[in-house]
Design a protein around this motif. Structure first.
Motif, PDB file in Angstrom:
ATOM      1  N   TRP A  29       0.606  12.484  -3.867  1.00  0.00           N
ATOM      2  CA  TRP A  29       1.812  12.201  -3.049  1.00  0.00           C
ATOM      3  C   TRP A  29       2.474  10.835  -3.136  1.00  0.00           C
ATOM      4  O   TRP A  29       1.762   9.551  -3.126  1.00  0.00           O
ATOM      5  CB  TRP A  29       1.317  12.811  -1.928  1.00  0.00           C
ATOM      6  N   ILE A  30       3.947  10.736  -3.298  1.00  0.00           N
ATOM      7  CA  ILE A  30       4.337   9.373  -3.070  1.00  0.00           C
ATOM      8  C   ILE A  30       5.266   8.572  -2.292  1.00  0.00           C
ATOM      9  O   ILE A  30       6.536   9.795  -2.056  1.00  0.00           O
ATOM     10  CB  ILE A  30       5.254   8.857  -5.047  1.00  0.00           C
ATOM     11  N   LEU A  31       5.001   8.001  -1.482  1.00  0.00           N
ATOM     12  CA  LEU A  31       7.042   7.866  -1.484  1.00  0.00           C
ATOM     13  C   LEU A  31       8.517   7.818  -2.156  1.00  0.00           C
ATOM     14  O   LEU A  31       7.898   7.053  -2.660  1.00  0.00           O
ATOM     15  CB  LEU A  31       6.754   6.307  -0.122  1.00  0.00           C
ATOM     16  N   THR A  32       8.907   8.583  -1.226  1.00  0.00           N
ATOM     17  CA  THR A  32       9.716   8.582  -1.797  1.00  0.00           C
ATOM     18  C   THR A  32      12.008   8.416  -0.634  1.00  0.00           C
ATOM     19  O   THR A  32      12.602   7.646  -1.040  1.00  0.00           O
ATOM     20  CB  THR A  32      10.556   9.941  -1.912  1.00  0.00           C
ATOM     21  N   GLY A  34       0.760  -1.274  -0.386  1.00  0.00           N
ATOM     22  CA  GLY A  34      -0.443  -0.267   0.129  1.00  0.00           C
ATOM     23  C   GLY A  34       1.218   1.209  -0.024  1.00  0.00           C
ATOM     24  O   GLY A  34       0.630   2.696  -0.615  1.00  0.00           O
ATOM     25  N   VAL A  35       2.065   1.533   0.642  1.00  0.00           N
ATOM     26  CA  VAL A  35       2.676   2.549   0.864  1.00  0.00           C
ATOM     27  C   VAL A  35       3.261   2.595  -0.224  1.00  0.00           C
ATOM     28  O   VAL A  35       3.629   3.830  -0.746  1.00  0.00           O
ATOM     29  CB  VAL A  35       3.496   2.955   2.069  1.00  0.00           C
ATOM     30  N   LEU A  36       4.317   1.551  -0.463  1.00  0.00           N
ATOM     31  CA  LEU A  36       4.907   2.104  -1.637  1.00  0.00           C
ATOM     32  C   LEU A  36       4.253   1.222  -3.023  1.00  0.00           C
ATOM     33  O   LEU A  36       4.688   1.867  -4.094  1.00  0.00           O
ATOM     34  CB  LEU A  36       5.493   0.669  -1.911  1.00  0.00           C
ATOM     35  N   ALA A  37       2.884   1.859  -3.154  1.00  0.00           N
ATOM     36  CA  ALA A  37       2.049   1.791  -4.518  1.00  0.00           C
ATOM     37  C   ALA A  37       2.828   3.546  -5.118  1.00  0.00           C
ATOM     38  O   ALA A  37       2.874   4.062  -5.293  1.00  0.00           O
ATOM     39  CB  ALA A  37       0.867   2.308  -4.436  1.00  0.00           C
ATOM     40  N   ASP A  38       2.920   2.640  -6.240  1.00  0.00           N
ATOM     41  CA  ASP A  38       3.590   4.281  -7.741  1.00  0.00           C
ATOM     42  C   ASP A  38       5.099   5.129  -7.225  1.00  0.00           C
ATOM     43  O   ASP A  38       5.212   5.731  -7.407  1.00  0.00           O
ATOM     44  CB  ASP A  38       2.333   5.537  -7.974  1.00  0.00           C
ATOM     45  N   SER A  39       5.421   4.621  -6.143  1.00  0.00           N
ATOM     46  CA  SER A  39       6.561   5.066  -5.336  1.00  0.00           C
ATOM     47  C   SER A  39       7.886   4.011  -6.435  1.00  0.00           C
ATOM     48  O   SER A  39       7.883   3.979  -6.750  1.00  0.00           O
ATOM     49  CB  SER A  39       6.441   3.945  -4.102  1.00  0.00           C
ATOM     50  N   VAL A  42      13.175  -2.806  -1.566  1.00  0.00           N
ATOM     51  CA  VAL A  42      12.339  -2.950  -1.230  1.00  0.00           C
ATOM     52  C   VAL A  42      12.364  -4.096  -0.360  1.00  0.00           C
ATOM     53  O   VAL A  42      12.054  -4.029   0.797  1.00  0.00           O
ATOM     54  CB  VAL A  42      10.942  -3.107  -2.299  1.00  0.00           C
ATOM     55  N   GLU A  43      12.784  -5.160  -0.642  1.00  0.00           N
ATOM     56  CA  GLU A  43      12.523  -6.969   0.101  1.00  0.00           C
ATOM     57  C   GLU A  43      14.151  -6.368   1.006  1.00  0.00           C
ATOM     58  O   GLU A  43      13.698  -7.127   1.770  1.00  0.00           O
ATOM     59  CB  GLU A  43      13.338  -7.585  -1.601  1.00  0.00           C
ATOM     60  N   GLU A  44      14.635  -5.719   0.511  1.00  0.00           N
ATOM     61  CA  GLU A  44      15.730  -6.350   2.021  1.00  0.00           C
ATOM     62  C   GLU A  44      15.502  -4.788   3.090  1.00  0.00           C
ATOM     63  O   GLU A  44      15.506  -4.998   4.488  1.00  0.00           O
ATOM     64  CB  GLU A  44      17.490  -5.081   1.350  1.00  0.00           C
ATOM     65  N   GLN A  72      10.235   0.846  -5.994  1.00  0.00           N
ATOM     66  CA  GLN A  72       9.667  -0.303  -5.744  1.00  0.00           C
ATOM     67  C   GLN A  72      10.613  -0.199  -7.221  1.00  0.00           C
ATOM     68  O   GLN A  72      10.972  -1.911  -7.129  1.00  0.00           O
ATOM     69  CB  GLN A  72       7.843   0.147  -6.422  1.00  0.00           C
ATOM     70  N   THR A  73      11.993   0.194  -8.021  1.00  0.00           N
ATOM     71  CA  THR A  73      12.395  -0.355  -9.349  1.00  0.00           C
ATOM     72  C   THR A  73      13.594  -0.471  -8.236  1.00  0.00           C
ATOM     73  O   THR A  73      15.206  -0.177  -8.987  1.00  0.00           O
ATOM     74  CB  THR A  73      12.243   1.370 -10.294  1.00  0.00           C
TER      75      THR A  73
END
Length: 127
Positions: free
Chosen positions: A111-114, A38-43, A52-54, A46-47
């Motif tokens: 807003w996107i999480l950075t 949820g919090v990483l949607a469009d963030s 992200v996994e770490e 993710q790329t």
């Protein structure tokens, strides 16, 4: 001269907090994957290869060490620029409190999480 409407800092904090609260609530309910998704949607996070996994793995290790989330409360927010805001939350666990910091950027209309960090609250408070 055209008149521009600017978002007030309190409404910016409320807007961004509306993204953080579901994340922390899902973590509290033991739904870590849903929280992160949820919090990483469009963030752009993710790329990042392995990032992200770490982060998920590190967070899970930290959460296991401090116990279940009891509750959480906002510590404050800082508008770095009209399109960049940082919010911090105190998250109380069974064995220790953690401070979570979230950086959000608004390139257009959302807003996107950075950035996201967490650390022991005692360490944060003495810095």
């Amino acid at each position: 001269m055209s008149e521009q409407t600017q978002t007030q800092p309190d409404s910016i904090a409320a807007e961004v907090s509306s993204l953080v609260i579901p994340f922390l609530t899902s973590l509290q309910q033991g739904k870590a994957d849903a929280a992160w998704d949820g919090v990483l949607a469009d963030s752009p996070l993710q790329t990042q290869t392995g990032g992200v996994e770490e982060s998920k793995k590190q967070a899970q290790t930290q959460l296991s060490a401090v116990g279940a989330i009891l509750d959480f409360a906002p510590l404050g927010s800082r508008e770095v620029a009209p399109s960049l805001v940082v919010v911090k939350y105190l998250v109380r666990h069974e064995r220790e409190a953690l401070t979570w910091a979230f950086a959000f950027y608004k390139p257009k209309d959302a807003w996107i999480l950075t950035g996201i960090r967490w650390f022991p609250s005692a360490a944060y408070l003495v810095l």
